[in-house]
Design a protein around this motif. Structure first.
Motif, PDB file in Angstrom:
ATOM      1  N   ARG A   1       3.748 -19.796  25.494  1.00 46.96           N
ATOM      2  CA  ARG A   1       2.406 -20.359  25.584  1.00 46.96           C
ATOM      3  C   ARG A   1       1.954 -20.544  27.026  1.00 46.96           C
ATOM      4  O   ARG A   1       0.777 -20.329  27.346  1.00 46.96           O
ATOM      5  CB  ARG A   1       2.354 -21.696  24.835  1.00 46.96           C
ATOM      6  CG  ARG A   1       1.003 -22.393  24.919  1.00 46.96           C
ATOM      7  CD  ARG A   1       0.975 -23.647  24.093  1.00 46.96           C
ATOM      8  NE  ARG A   1       0.912 -23.341  22.677  1.00 46.96           N
ATOM      9  CZ  ARG A   1      -0.229 -23.080  22.012  1.00 46.96           C
ATOM     10  NH1 ARG A   1      -1.371 -23.057  22.674  1.00 46.96           N
ATOM     11  NH2 ARG A   1      -0.208 -22.842  20.731  1.00 46.96           N
ATOM     12  N   SER A   2       2.862 -20.943  27.906  1.00 45.85           N
ATOM     13  CA  SER A   2       2.461 -21.182  29.292  1.00 45.85           C
ATOM     14  C   SER A   2       1.921 -19.912  29.941  1.00 45.85           C
ATOM     15  O   SER A   2       0.902 -19.943  30.655  1.00 45.85           O
ATOM     16  CB  SER A   2       3.654 -21.716  30.085  1.00 45.85           C
ATOM     17  OG  SER A   2       4.121 -22.934  29.544  1.00 45.85           O
ATOM     18  N   TYR A   3       2.581 -18.780  29.709  1.00 48.78           N
ATOM     19  CA  TYR A   3       2.078 -17.519  30.235  1.00 48.78           C
ATOM     20  C   TYR A   3       0.764 -17.133  29.564  1.00 48.78           C
ATOM     21  O   TYR A   3      -0.175 -16.650  30.213  1.00 48.78           O
ATOM     22  CB  TYR A   3       3.101 -16.399  30.017  1.00 48.78           C
ATOM     23  CG  TYR A   3       4.446 -16.628  30.663  1.00 48.78           C
ATOM     24  CD1 TYR A   3       4.565 -16.791  32.036  1.00 48.78           C
ATOM     25  CD2 TYR A   3       5.600 -16.674  29.907  1.00 48.78           C
ATOM     26  CE1 TYR A   3       5.800 -16.988  32.629  1.00 48.78           C
ATOM     27  CE2 TYR A   3       6.842 -16.871  30.488  1.00 48.78           C
ATOM     28  CZ  TYR A   3       6.934 -17.028  31.848  1.00 48.78           C
ATOM     29  OH  TYR A   3       8.150 -17.233  32.427  1.00 48.78           O
ATOM     30  N   VAL A   4       0.686 -17.315  28.258  1.00 41.63           N
ATOM     31  CA  VAL A   4      -0.494 -16.903  27.503  1.00 41.63           C
ATOM     32  C   VAL A   4      -1.719 -17.697  27.939  1.00 41.63           C
ATOM     33  O   VAL A   4      -2.817 -17.153  28.081  1.00 41.63           O
ATOM     34  CB  VAL A   4      -0.224 -17.055  25.996  1.00 41.63           C
ATOM     35  CG1 VAL A   4      -1.509 -16.876  25.195  1.00 41.63           C
ATOM     36  CG2 VAL A   4       0.814 -16.050  25.547  1.00 41.63           C
ATOM     37  N   GLU A   5      -1.561 -19.002  28.145  1.00 40.79           N
ATOM     38  CA  GLU A   5      -2.697 -19.806  28.581  1.00 40.79           C
ATOM     39  C   GLU A   5      -3.212 -19.333  29.937  1.00 40.79           C
ATOM     40  O   GLU A   5      -4.433 -19.288  30.171  1.00 40.79           O
ATOM     41  CB  GLU A   5      -2.301 -21.270  28.638  1.00 40.79           C
ATOM     42  CG  GLU A   5      -2.096 -21.901  27.267  1.00 40.79           C
ATOM     43  CD  GLU A   5      -1.617 -23.339  27.358  1.00 40.79           C
ATOM     44  OE1 GLU A   5      -1.249 -23.758  28.488  1.00 40.79           O
ATOM     45  OE2 GLU A   5      -1.616 -24.033  26.324  1.00 40.79           O
ATOM     46  N   LEU A   6      -2.300 -18.972  30.821  1.00 41.86           N
ATOM     47  CA  LEU A   6      -2.726 -18.450  32.117  1.00 41.86           C
ATOM     48  C   LEU A   6      -3.388 -17.083  31.958  1.00 41.86           C
ATOM     49  O   LEU A   6      -4.376 -16.767  32.633  1.00 41.86           O
ATOM     50  CB  LEU A   6      -1.516 -18.353  33.051  1.00 41.86           C
ATOM     51  CG  LEU A   6      -1.804 -18.063  34.528  1.00 41.86           C
ATOM     52  CD1 LEU A   6      -2.688 -19.136  35.132  1.00 41.86           C
ATOM     53  CD2 LEU A   6      -0.494 -17.958  35.303  1.00 41.86           C
ATOM     54  N   PHE A   7      -2.911 -16.273  31.051  1.00 45.41           N
ATOM     55  CA  PHE A   7      -3.502 -14.960  30.788  1.00 45.41           C
ATOM     56  C   PHE A   7      -4.902 -15.109  30.193  1.00 45.41           C
ATOM     57  O   PHE A   7      -5.859 -14.406  30.609  1.00 45.41           O
ATOM     58  CB  PHE A   7      -2.580 -14.175  29.850  1.00 45.41           C
ATOM     59  CG  PHE A   7      -3.188 -12.930  29.276  1.00 45.41           C
ATOM     60  CD1 PHE A   7      -3.400 -11.812  30.071  1.00 45.41           C
ATOM     61  CD2 PHE A   7      -3.555 -12.866  27.939  1.00 45.41           C
ATOM     62  CE1 PHE A   7      -3.964 -10.656  29.541  1.00 45.41           C
ATOM     63  CE2 PHE A   7      -4.113 -11.723  27.408  1.00 45.41           C
ATOM     64  CZ  PHE A   7      -4.319 -10.614  28.214  1.00 45.41           C
ATOM     65  N   LEU A   8      -5.087 -15.993  29.236  1.00 48.47           N
ATOM     66  CA  LEU A   8      -6.377 -16.157  28.576  1.00 48.47           C
ATOM     67  C   LEU A   8      -7.413 -16.827  29.464  1.00 48.47           C
ATOM     68  O   LEU A   8      -8.612 -16.793  29.145  1.00 48.47           O
ATOM     69  CB  LEU A   8      -6.199 -16.972  27.289  1.00 48.47           C
ATOM     70  CG  LEU A   8      -5.349 -16.325  26.190  1.00 48.47           C
ATOM     71  CD1 LEU A   8      -5.250 -17.236  24.978  1.00 48.47           C
ATOM     72  CD2 LEU A   8      -5.926 -14.974  25.789  1.00 48.47           C
ATOM     73  N   SER A   9      -6.971 -17.454  30.564  1.00 47.25           N
ATOM     74  CA  SER A   9      -7.942 -18.079  31.455  1.00 47.25           C
ATOM     75  C   SER A   9      -8.843 -17.058  32.133  1.00 47.25           C
ATOM     76  O   SER A   9      -9.934 -17.395  32.602  1.00 47.25           O
ATOM     77  CB  SER A   9      -7.205 -18.910  32.514  1.00 47.25           C
ATOM     78  OG  SER A   9      -6.440 -18.061  33.370  1.00 47.25           O
ATOM     79  N   SER A  10      -8.422 -15.798  32.148  1.00 50.03           N
ATOM     80  CA  SER A  10      -9.241 -14.756  32.763  1.00 50.03           C
ATOM     81  C   SER A  10      -9.539 -13.603  31.809  1.00 50.03           C
ATOM     82  O   SER A  10     -10.247 -12.668  32.181  1.00 50.03           O
ATOM     83  CB  SER A  10      -8.535 -14.199  34.012  1.00 50.03           C
ATOM     84  OG  SER A  10      -7.265 -13.667  33.668  1.00 50.03           O
ATOM     85  N   GLN A  11      -9.035 -13.649  30.597  1.00 46.23           N
ATOM     86  CA  GLN A  11      -9.257 -12.590  29.607  1.00 46.23           C
ATOM     87  C   GLN A  11      -9.891 -13.219  28.366  1.00 46.23           C
ATOM     88  O   GLN A  11      -9.203 -13.772  27.515  1.00 46.23           O
ATOM     89  CB  GLN A  11      -7.938 -11.895  29.254  1.00 46.23           C
ATOM     90  CG  GLN A  11      -7.246 -11.206  30.404  1.00 46.23           C
ATOM     91  CD  GLN A  11      -7.991  -9.971  30.872  1.00 46.23           C
ATOM     92  OE1 GLN A  11      -8.784  -9.378  30.117  1.00 46.23           O
ATOM     93  NE2 GLN A  11      -7.761  -9.561  32.119  1.00 46.23           N
ATOM     94  N   CYS A  12     -11.224 -13.123  28.288  1.00 46.26           N
ATOM     95  CA  CYS A  12     -11.935 -13.826  27.223  1.00 46.26           C
ATOM     96  C   CYS A  12     -12.003 -13.034  25.924  1.00 46.26           C
ATOM     97  O   CYS A  12     -12.492 -13.544  24.919  1.00 46.26           O
ATOM     98  CB  CYS A  12     -13.358 -14.159  27.691  1.00 46.26           C
ATOM     99  SG  CYS A  12     -13.407 -15.134  29.215  1.00 46.26           S
ATOM    100  N   LYS A  13     -11.561 -11.791  25.928  1.00 49.79           N
ATOM    101  CA  LYS A  13     -11.640 -10.969  24.730  1.00 49.79           C
ATOM    102  C   LYS A  13     -10.499 -11.236  23.754  1.00 49.79           C
ATOM    103  O   LYS A  13     -10.519 -10.734  22.631  1.00 49.79           O
ATOM    104  CB  LYS A  13     -11.623  -9.485  25.106  1.00 49.79           C
ATOM    105  CG  LYS A  13     -12.792  -9.046  25.972  1.00 49.79           C
ATOM    106  CD  LYS A  13     -12.674  -7.566  26.295  1.00 49.79           C
ATOM    107  CE  LYS A  13     -13.824  -7.106  27.180  1.00 49.79           C
ATOM    108  NZ  LYS A  13     -13.720  -5.658  27.523  1.00 49.79           N
ATOM    109  N   PHE A  14      -9.501 -11.973  24.207  1.00 52.17           N
ATOM    110  CA  PHE A  14      -8.299 -12.161  23.399  1.00 52.17           C
ATOM    111  C   PHE A  14      -8.115 -13.643  23.102  1.00 52.17           C
ATOM    112  O   PHE A  14      -8.563 -14.515  23.847  1.00 52.17           O
ATOM    113  CB  PHE A  14      -7.074 -11.606  24.129  1.00 52.17           C
ATOM    114  CG  PHE A  14      -7.307 -10.236  24.716  1.00 52.17           C
ATOM    115  CD1 PHE A  14      -7.361  -9.131  23.889  1.00 52.17           C
ATOM    116  CD2 PHE A  14      -7.482 -10.067  26.084  1.00 52.17           C
ATOM    117  CE1 PHE A  14      -7.573  -7.875  24.422  1.00 52.17           C
ATOM    118  CE2 PHE A  14      -7.698  -8.817  26.619  1.00 52.17           C
ATOM    119  CZ  PHE A  14      -7.749  -7.706  25.789  1.00 52.17           C
ATOM    120  N   ARG A  15      -7.443 -13.899  22.027  1.00 51.85           N
ATOM    121  CA  ARG A  15      -7.199 -15.277  21.623  1.00 51.85           C
ATOM    122  C   ARG A  15      -5.803 -15.398  20.992  1.00 51.85           C
ATOM    123  O   ARG A  15      -5.204 -14.400  20.580  1.00 51.85           O
ATOM    124  CB  ARG A  15      -8.246 -15.756  20.603  1.00 51.85           C
ATOM    125  CG  ARG A  15      -9.633 -15.958  21.172  1.00 51.85           C
ATOM    126  CD  ARG A  15      -9.671 -17.125  22.145  1.00 51.85           C
ATOM    127  NE  ARG A  15     -11.011 -17.338  22.643  1.00 51.85           N
ATOM    128  CZ  ARG A  15     -11.516 -16.757  23.721  1.00 51.85           C
ATOM    129  NH1 ARG A  15     -10.787 -15.865  24.391  1.00 51.85           N
ATOM    130  NH2 ARG A  15     -12.739 -17.017  24.122  1.00 51.85           N
TER     131      ARG A  15
END
Length: 1007
Positions: A827-841
């Motif tokens: 989750r920690s990596y994913v939250e950082l990834f989603l902070s700049s990638q709005c197409k994915f959830r």
């Protein structure tokens, strides 16, 4: 032995038969000396000496005396034997000889016992006096050996291995039935081998080497406590105070090495260990310089818990040098075995200079329960010696050992045991040897005496003396002593029954055993440095070495850990947390970071953690996930980040479509709701059919009425009135259920039609596993092992991805164009990834629970202190501030979009349906009970018919009663009166109302 010169005579069959006849009559000669008549054969030149007595060991033990008649009968049979053999006897030449063995007696006047110990030692001086006193007490007590006296021969034995062996072999040449000793464990194995061959029990009151209890030494009996239990007590003390590592200083001989080996095993059972051990020469000639060299090495170690397993003279030298080096101050813990307490008990008081070097030391002493007999002996001892030497526990065990032998010999004689010795043929074959081993002889009944020794059961000065199956004394216990001032202070007890306690073991023996940690207690201790605070037990070694900390050299998600270019330094969220925690420690931690990885891709974190077990790293710092297979080999700190595996997928906008109105409810919800509409309509019809004209009429009309009434309640548009109380109750509850269903449906449909929704074919980990689409994971993460080994996903479906950019590219392409359907990561990596990638959830729920921590070797005390520091960071808010500094970089917003919500399922409404169903059921039960009460009795003419016809008529009457109009004369009369009054007031004639009623096919009854 029976010497027959002429073999021809001995082989004579009649001789053998007569010999068997004599044996069968149990005629045994009991005298220690007998006479052999010399007789001549034919020819008379051959002399045959024959014993006047046949000695059979088994018969000897069961015949106490023959008397004069028996001896005469034996003589008659012997003469008959000679006549049968035609032997001429010369009765004038009678030669007195001894019996078969060199010495034999049923209950002799004196029994010889040996004793071997070092006279000029602390133990030897006390033991000599104790054995002498015990010998006097035994010989003066006529009730034990019944006239037989014990004779104990003392032998001074050196504890040196070679000299002790020579002295032991010399002493074993004497005919003794048992030996008390030896004192030293070094000599005991050699003597035990000899004792086993000669079948002479060896009873040692001072040899505590735990290996002496092995099956290798069957005739060795330890009449004191084994070091195995003493080392168990030491291990329990170490575990009680929470220490993990200890240093062992021991005498480098069998006693010292075997004792430390036992300590190692006991510590391992408590997840503790000996981090460093060093031996000292086993002689008193060890110099101060030798001790200095050893203690300097000990001072450089991390552990500050020192277990001292040496004899007293060496212990005093160790304490003197340790005090000189400052190792008797704050932070150190010294635990000495019982050799120190023996000297303190026997030679006190010591000078203040000696006692000052031992302040705060813990030592153990073999526990002997308090009793009147023990107090009386102490008083007697002080009268004899004036308190010098003082009586110690080994002296008490030496005293009880003599009594143990006395009781065993008494039982031995009562069982028919004989004191007899015979030569060993193997030793006799070495008669030409200069060692003169032929002087040693075998104790014939040694095994019987050993059996009685091991079966002893009596109460002595040391308490209850009884042996268990391992030949060890039962109920082992030790006193725990704290050296303080000019004396000692007892802080508690240890027993193998209940562990550590402040209550005497004798009290605990009356209670059920309790080894729980809450029950392990000791009084307060004055530790070295005169402090009451329990020492931590370890420090960072002052040897100039830095703590080697492995750090992953990441190429992605550098916000967590990244190496500063051109240096050996690192930065990132994890590094800041580690340095902040180290700064909170109450001591300095010198360390250096060591990079792990080639810098081209993320390294394997499992390999990084394994470097700790191989000794390459002393710790690992970074985004290290705490997972099961890693916790088996290292210890982790308290997690500083909560994390788990989640699924990231691409979401697409969901269009409403022509059938969007069906989406608010799941299929099961639609089916159950429709079913209840019909069920409630049927229940209302049953309850209203007999009394309500609106629910009567032709069958087709009634079916239409049921369906119309049921579904019209959805909009509260039903026009039929309910007249029965039960019907109104069911309808009221059903309308409430309909209200809730309508409101929920309306809200869900509104959301579907007006709010933009995102959807994904992947709903969670279950759908991801069942699909055959490729799955992405981060290089180096434990997610690969979890997906393949725990979820049994084929490795061919797993695609390694090295950076957030690769995540986005693979998800954009999708499984049909060389991409992936989803990415599984923490989750920690994913939250950082989603902070700049709005197409994915994130889709579905987090399906594992773990966290990040710092890794240390197993049982590392630094891991515990670092965990406390991390908790402090979380409590004071520093951990959150570090998190916000590195990880608060979100640019996407979820305000305008919403992930597809789940449909309304039956699970949200089953309570309402249950209430409605119960109301329907109860109403029907009450209604049918009323119907059965109104059922008229069958006519008498029907009783003559068969049972089948009777049941069918009863069913017809029930159905007829359910269908017919209920006779409500009184209620109907009253209603007509009320209606007439109302009609007159409104100006409506009664005839019009009657016509209206006739149109509804209703027949009113009149009175």
């Amino acid at each position: 032995m029976l010497n027959i010169v002429d073999n021809e005579v001995y082989s004579n069959r009649r001789f053998q038969l007569l010999l068997g006849l004599i044996c069968s009559r149990n005629l045994i000669l009991l005298s220690a000396n007998c006479y052999v008549p010399c007789f001549y054969l034919s020819p008379p030149s051959v002399l045959l000496p024959v014993f006047l007595g046949i000695i059979i060991t088994g018969l000897w033990k069961h015949n106490a005396s023959l008397g004069l008649i028996g001896e005469v009968n034996l003589l008659v049979l012997f003469i008959e034997l000679l006549n049968q053999l035609e032997v001429t006897v010369d009765w004038m030449h009678l030669v007195p000889i001894k019996l078969i063995s060199r010495n034999a007696s049923a209950r002799p006047a004196v029994v010889n016992i040996g004793a071997m110990f070092k006279f000029d030692s602390t133990v030897g001086r006390v033991a000599k006096i104790a054995i002498d006193e015990a010998l006097k007490d035994v010989n003066s007590n006529s009730s034990i050996l019944k006239g037989t006296k014990l004779n104990i021969t003392l032998q001074d034995s050196n504890c040196n291995g070679f000299l002790g062996m020579v002295e032991a072999l010399r002493y074993m040449a004497t005919d003794v039935v048992a030996i008390i000793g030896p004192q030293c464990s070094v000599v005991a194995p050699i003597i035990s081998h000899v004792a086993s061959e000669l079948q002479v029990p060896l009873l040692s009151f001072a040899a505590t080497d735990p290996t002496l209890s092995s099956l290798e030494f069957p005739f060795f009996v330890r009449t004191t406590q084994s070091d195995l239990y003493q080392m168990t007590a030491v291990a329990d003390i170490v575990d009680h105070y929470g220490w993990k590592d200890v240093i062992a200083i021991y005498t480098d001989d069998d006693w010292g090495r075997n004792g430390v080996s036992a300590l190692k095993d006991k510590l391992a059972k408590r997840r503790c260990r000996i981090s460093y051990k060093v031996g000292i020469q086993p002689y008193s000639t060890v110099t101060r310089g030798d001790v200095m060299d050893i203690l300097v090495k000990v001072a450089l170690m991390q552990s500050r818990i020192v277990v001292l397993h040496v004899n007293a003279p060496i212990a005093f030298k160790v304490f003197a040098v340790a005090n000189h080096l400052g190792m008797m101050g704050n932070g150190y813990v010294w635990i000495a075995t019982d050799q120190l307490s023996l000297v303190l008990d026997s030679n006190s008081p010591f000078s203040s200079d000696i006692m000052d070097t031992m302040q705060g030391v813990l030592t153990l002493r073999q526990h002997t329960p308090d009793s009147d007999k023990k107090r009386a002996f102490f008083a007697r001892w002080n009268d004899m010696t004036g308190g010098s030497p003082g009586l110690n526990s080994f002296g008490l065990y030496a005293y009880d050992t003599v009594w143990l032998l006395a009781y065993s010999l008494d039982a031995f004689f009562n069982q028919g045991g004989v004191i007899s010795f015979s030569n060993d043929s193997r030793i006799s074959s070495m008669v030409d040897s200069t060692l003169h081993l032929e002087a040693m002889s075998i104790f014939d009944d040694g095994k019987l005496l050993l059996k009685n020794i091991l079966q002893s059961d009596f109460v002595g000065l040391t308490g209850h003396l009884k042996f268990n199956s391992d030949k060890s004394l039962i109920l082992p216990a030790f006193d725990i002593i704290n050296v303080l001032g000019t004396g000692i202070r007892q802080i508690g007890y240890w027993s193998n029954y209940s562990g550590l306690s402040t209550v005497s073991p004798e009290t605990l023996y009356t209670r059920p055993p309790n080894r729980s940690s809450a029950n392990q207690k000791l009084h307060s201790v004055i530790w070295p440095g005169e402090t009451l605070s329990t020492p931590r037990g370890w420090v960072f070694p002052n040897n100039g070495k830095l703590l080697r900390i492995g750090v992953p050299n990441r190429v992605s998600y550098k916000e967590f850990v990244s190496r500063i270019q051109g240096t050996d330094m690192f930065k990132g969220f994890c590094i800041d947390v580690f340095t902040a925690a180290v700064n909170l420690l109450p001591y300095a931690v010198p360390y250096k970071f060591i990079s792990f990885g080639d810098g081209r891709q993320n390294p394997s974190y499992t390999e990084l953690v394994n470097k700790i077990t191989t000794g390459d790293f002393d710790a690992v710092v970074g985004d290290i996930a705490i997972v099961t297979n890693r916790t088996r080999i290292v210890d982790f700190t308290q997690p500083y980040v909560s994390s788990g595996l989640v699924i990231v997928a691409r979401l697409e906008k969901q269009r409403s479509g022509a059938w969007a109105f069906l989406r608010p409810f799941s299929p099961r919800m639609w089916i159950v709701t429709a079913s209840f509409f019909i069920i409630v309509g049927i229940v209302i019809w049953i309850l209203e059919h007999r009394i309500n004209d609106e629910f009567r009429g032709p069958p087709k009309h009634q079916v239409i009425t049921i369906l119309w009434f049921s579904f019209s309640t959805m909009f509260f548009a039903h026009r039929e009135n309910t007249m029965s109380t039960l019907g109104r109750l069911v309808l009221l509850i059903w309308l409430f259920v309909v209200l809730i269903i309508n409101s929920s449906y309306t809200a869900s449909l509104t959301s579907i039609l007006t709010v933009e929704h995102l959807s994904s074919p992947i709903k969670g980990i279950e759908s991801l596993v069942t699909d055959n689409e490729p799955i992405g994971y981060q290089v180096g993460s434990f997610a690969e092992r979890y997906l393949s080994e725990e979820l049994n996903i084929s490795r061919s479906r797993l695609v390694p991805l090295g950076s957030p950019e690769e995540y986005a590219s693979a998800l954009e392409r999708g499984p049909g164009h060389g991409g992936v359907a989803a990415v599984v990561d923490e989750r920690s990596y994913v939250e950082l990834f989603l902070s700049s990638q709005c197409k994915f959830r994130i889709v579905g729920q987090e399906f594992t629970k773990s966290g990040w921590g710092f890794a240390f070797p197993r049982d590392s005390p630094l891991a515990i202190d670092m965990s406390s520091a991390i908790l402090t960071l979380a409590e004071n808010g520093d951990l959150q501030r570090i998190h916000d500094k590195w990880l608060m970089q979100s640019t996407c917003s979820l305000d305008s979009t919403e992930i597809e919500t789940s449909q309304l399922n039956l699970s949200s409404f089953w309570g309402l349906f249950l209430i409605c169903g119960i109301a329907c059921f109860i109403s029907l039960v009450i209604y049918f009970m009323q119907i059965f009460q109104q059922l008229p009795p069958a006519p008498e003419s029907a009783s003559s018919t068969g049972p089948v016809s009777s049941r069918s008529r009863r069913l017809q009457r029930i159905l007829s009663l359910l269908d017919e109009k209920e006779d409500q004369s009184k209620s109907g009369h009253k209603r007509r009166k009320v209606d007439n009054d109302g009609d007159e007031e409104l100006g409506s004639p009664p005839a019009r109302r009657e016509r209206s009623n006739s149109n509804r096919n209703v027949t009113w009854s009149t009175t």
